[in-house]
Design a protein around this motif. Structure first.
Motif, mmCIF file in Angstrom:
data_model
loop_
_atom_site.group_PDB
_atom_site.id
_atom_site.type_symbol
_atom_site.label_atom_id
_atom_site.label_comp_id
_atom_site.label_asym_id
_atom_site.label_seq_id
_atom_site.Cartn_x
_atom_site.Cartn_y
_atom_site.Cartn_z
ATOM 1 N N THR A 70 0.809 -1.209 0.000
ATOM 2 C CA THR A 70 0.000 0.000 0.000
ATOM 3 C C THR A 70 0.847 1.266 0.000
ATOM 4 O OG1 THR A 70 -0.142 -0.049 2.416
ATOM 5 C CG2 THR A 70 -1.921 -1.134 1.193
ATOM 6 N N SER A 71 2.157 1.131 -0.141
ATOM 7 C CA SER A 71 3.038 2.297 -0.164
ATOM 8 C C SER A 71 2.907 3.020 -1.502
ATOM 9 C CB SER A 71 4.488 1.877 0.079
ATOM 10 O OG SER A 71 4.894 0.976 -0.923
ATOM 11 N N THR A 72 3.533 4.179 -1.575
ATOM 12 C CA THR A 72 3.451 4.961 -2.810
ATOM 13 C C THR A 72 4.283 4.309 -3.914
ATOM 14 O OG1 THR A 72 5.393 6.327 -2.324
ATOM 15 C CG2 THR A 72 3.263 7.084 -1.446
ATOM 16 N N THR A 73 3.996 4.707 -5.121
ATOM 17 C CA THR A 73 4.747 4.196 -6.264
ATOM 18 C C THR A 73 6.226 4.553 -6.140
ATOM 19 O OG1 THR A 73 2.795 4.381 -7.662
ATOM 20 C CG2 THR A 73 4.915 4.257 -8.783
ATOM 21 N N ALA A 74 6.526 5.752 -5.678
ATOM 22 C CA ALA A 74 7.916 6.188 -5.524
ATOM 23 C C ALA A 74 8.644 5.340 -4.483
ATOM 24 C CB ALA A 74 7.965 7.663 -5.138
#
Length: 94
Positions: A70-74
């Motif tokens: 669920t973390s950001t794409t970056a």
């Protein structure tokens, strides 16, 4: 989560390569005055095994710092780039 009880990384590989069947490798860590492993082997995989073992702390850290699905794409991209770097070092590529 329990703490890793191994010698902290990063570990490094030193030694010399005198050609096929003559590898003299030492795995050490800046955090320890002791040689963690010594390889004086004659088979073809000795050098590759030493590179792989020297990357063990970085591999453990990667598993421990996985940013999650669920973390950001970056965040995921940065972690994936680190995976590529560790795999390259484990293969003995500079």
């Amino acid at each position: 989560m329990s703490e890793l009880k191994a010698t902290p990384g990063p570990w490094h590989l030193t030694g010399r390569d005198d050609g096929p069947g003559a590898y003299y490798m030492h795995i050490g860590a800046a955090s320890s005055p002791m040689v963690l492993a010594h390889m004086n082997e004659c088979h073809a995989q000795s050098k590759a095994n030493a590179y792989l073992m020297a990357e063990a702390p970085d591999m453990y850290e990667l598993l421990d710092t996985f940013p999650g699905f669920t973390s950001t794409t970056a965040e995921k991209a940065a972690w994936a780039q680190r995976v590529i770097e560790v795999k390259r070092k484990a293969r003995g590529e500079q």
